[in-house]
Design an enzyme around this catalytic site. Structure first.
Site, short mmCIF file in Angstrom:
data_model
loop_
_atom_site.label_atom_id
_atom_site.label_comp_id
_atom_site.label_asym_id
_atom_site.label_seq_id
_atom_site.Cartn_x
_atom_site.Cartn_y
_atom_site.Cartn_z
N LYS A 1 -9.22 -28.53 86.94
CA LYS A 1 -8.78 -29.29 85.78
C LYS A 1 -9.47 -30.64 85.73
CE LYS A 1 -5.94 -32.34 84.34
NZ LYS A 1 -6.68 -32.85 83.19
N GLU B 1 -0.57 -43.67 91.56
CA GLU B 1 0.62 -43.42 90.74
C GLU B 1 0.79 -41.92 90.45
OE1 GLU B 1 -0.18 -45.50 87.15
OE2 GLU B 1 1.69 -44.86 86.20
N GLU C 1 -6.70 -37.80 97.20
CA GLU C 1 -7.72 -38.85 97.27
C GLU C 1 -7.36 -39.85 96.18
OE1 GLU C 1 -9.99 -39.05 99.45
OE2 GLU C 1 -10.27 -37.04 100.23
N CYS D 1 -13.41 -45.53 93.16
CA CYS D 1 -12.31 -45.67 94.11
C CYS D 1 -12.73 -46.46 95.33
CB CYS D 1 -11.79 -44.30 94.51
SG CYS D 1 -13.09 -43.24 95.12
N GLU E 1 -5.42 -52.23 92.04
CA GLU E 1 -6.72 -51.65 91.74
C GLU E 1 -7.04 -51.93 90.27
OE1 GLU E 1 -7.08 -47.33 91.52
OE2 GLU E 1 -8.91 -47.48 92.71
#
Ligand code: NAP
Ligand code: MG
Length: 451
Positions: free
Chosen positions: A153, A209, A228, A262, A353
């Site tokens: 996905k 989240e 991850e 990331c 972040e």
């Protein structure tokens, strides 16, 4: 319902796609389930051959894939080409690993104990929009190598390269049903994969989240998950480092992919005695970054992914005095300027972040202070240390709570080495031979030698 896919550099539509719902997700899982018994039984050397063929097809179609990725994500074309190069390497690596992921024999009394690596079954792979093809390959390679079938996905904003990759899988000779792609909302089809009783594992890359939601949803079926997640990594510059080299490299570490990475080293910790000199050099290097049309070969930074994401990134810098704020092209596109802020580690911009081209530069006093600040975050994904003292480099890398670190270099992401987080950056490892452990179950069998 249809989904309109945009080019973030122009805001123009580049595709209209049909969106899958829960029923289509169930059908995709059923197709992958039907394909599983035959796929897990393919002889390892033959499965390796199919993955090798896929790697070669990625190489042969590299320019097309890079163009798709560049247009859909707003990535500079040169960077997109490098990413597609890594995708081919990933499939070559896992092709080579198929018949080298071994079990053991273990000394026990009364017989022989052996371990086997068994595939899991149908696995759901949920990936984000920042490195759509790369991250898909990091999961697809080991999942297929171990004999699983997959439903992939992609993020709603960036489904195009996954669809092309699925075509290449078929062209490579990987049987129908082994790799399915679901284009649809995360909260609908992603969630369905997470809760589906016939999905054995979810490999997820995305925000911390949503990672929490995935972990909760997976609990109903005790589904395996690899998470991850986000990061707030530190680039730690000691006064004894080659400051010119560190400062020249630092813009890439935080502004690559417009900061939507990331691993972005978005906190730059600089030893007080070198702070002013480093900041001057870093701002100079940042000012020379070429920001603009992703299709231009020289471009080093493109736009952000969406208007919504730009509004989120803006909320971190609005009103804050900046040490540097770059220029952006006029007109359409979700542009955001490279921004350098002098910060304290308690500031919101240093704790959350941002996922945009925003660097927080923070002074530290000594080694202990550097380690304390680097670890003062809920995240633990990545980081870099710049120093000429090899003992210090080892002490500091061992003390930093993060999964992927580099010394006197920007990046430690390699196909051959494990990648993943500590703390709220997630768990499980991708890449390297370690990723195979996450896509297989370890079985132990005792065979009696009693007469
Ligand atoms: P995201 O919002 O968490 O979404 C990631 C994926 O999850 C998307 O495919 C999304 O689908 C899907 N999703 C959303 N809600 C879901 C649900 N309830 N159940 C199952 N799936 C769901 O992340 P993003 O905004 O795409 O990407 C940015 C984040 O990814 C950043 O936090 C970044 O740090 C992280 N990231 C981590 C790594 C790593 O390796 N550690 C690498 C790259 C990015 P839709 O797009 O359709 O909503
Ligand atoms: Mg999102």
């Amino acid at each position: 319902m249809t989904l309109t896919v945009l080019n973030p550099a122009t805001e123009e539509p580049i595709a209209e796609l049909e969106q899958a719902g829960v029923d289509e997700a169930d059908e995709a899982v059923a197709r992958a389930g039907a394909a599983y018994p035959a796929w897990r039984s393919v002889a390892p050397a033959d499965r390796a051959g199919l993955l090798r063929r896929l790697a070669t097809l990625v190489e042969e179609n590299a320019e097309e894939l890079a163009q798709i990725e560049s247009r859909n994500v707003g990535k500079p074309i040169a960077g997109a080409r490098a990413e597609v190069g890594m995708v081919a390497q990933v499939f070559h690596f896992y092709a080579g690993a198929v018949d080298k992921h071994r079990g053991h024999t273990i000394p026990v009394a009364g017989g022989v104990a052996a371990t086997f690596r068994e595939p899991l079954g149908v696995v759901g792979l949920i990936v984000p929009w920042n490195f759509p093809l790369n991250i898909a390959s990091w999961k697809l390679g080991p999942a297929l190598a171990c004999g699983n079938t997959v439903v992939l996905k992609p993020a709603e904003l960036t489904p195009l390269s996954a669809l092309r990759l699925a075509e290449l899988c078929l062209e490579a000779g990987i049987p129908e049903g082994v790799v399915g792609v679901l284009v649809g909302k995360g909260s609908v089809v992603g969630q369905r994969l997470v809760e589906h009783p016939d999905v054995a594992k979810v490999g997820f890359t995305g925000s911390t989240e949503v990672g929490r939601v995935v972990m909760q949803g997976a609990s109903g079926t005790i589904k395996r998950v690899t998470l991850e997640l986000g990061g707030k990594s530190a680039n730690v510059v000691f006064a004894d480092a080659d400051l010119e080299r560190a400062a020249a490299a630092a813009p890439y570490a935080v502004f690559d992919n417009a900061g939507q990475d990331c691993c972005a080293r978005s906190r730059i910790l600089v030893q007080r005695s070198a702070y002013d000199r480093f900041l001057e050099l870093f701002v100079e290097a940042t000012a020379s970054l070429k920001v603009g049309d992703p299709a231009n070969e020289q471009t080093e930074m493109g736009p952000l992914i969406s208007a919504e994401h730009r509004a989120k990134v803006s909320s971190y810098v609005d009103g804050a005095p900046s040490a540097f704020r770059g220029d952006v092209p006029e007109g359409n596109g979700f542009w955001f300027p490279c921004t350098v802020l002098e910060a304290s580690n308690d500031d919101r911009v240093a704790q959350e972040e941002v996922f945009g081209p925003v660097a927080a530069v923070i002074p530290f006093e000594d080694e202990a202070d550097a380690i304390r600040i680097a670890n003062d975050t809920p995240f633990g994904l990545s980081g870099s240390i710049w120093t000429r003292d090899v003992s210090r480099a080892l002490r500091v890398t061992r003390a930093i709570e993060a999964g992927v670190l580099s010394v006197n270099a920007n990046t430690s992401v390699r196909v051959q080495t494990p990648f993943g987080g500590f703390k709220q950056s997630g768990f499980g490892r991708e890449l390297g031979l370690e990723a195979l452990d996450g896509y297989s179950e370890l079985k132990s069998v005792f065979i009696s030698t009693e007469e």
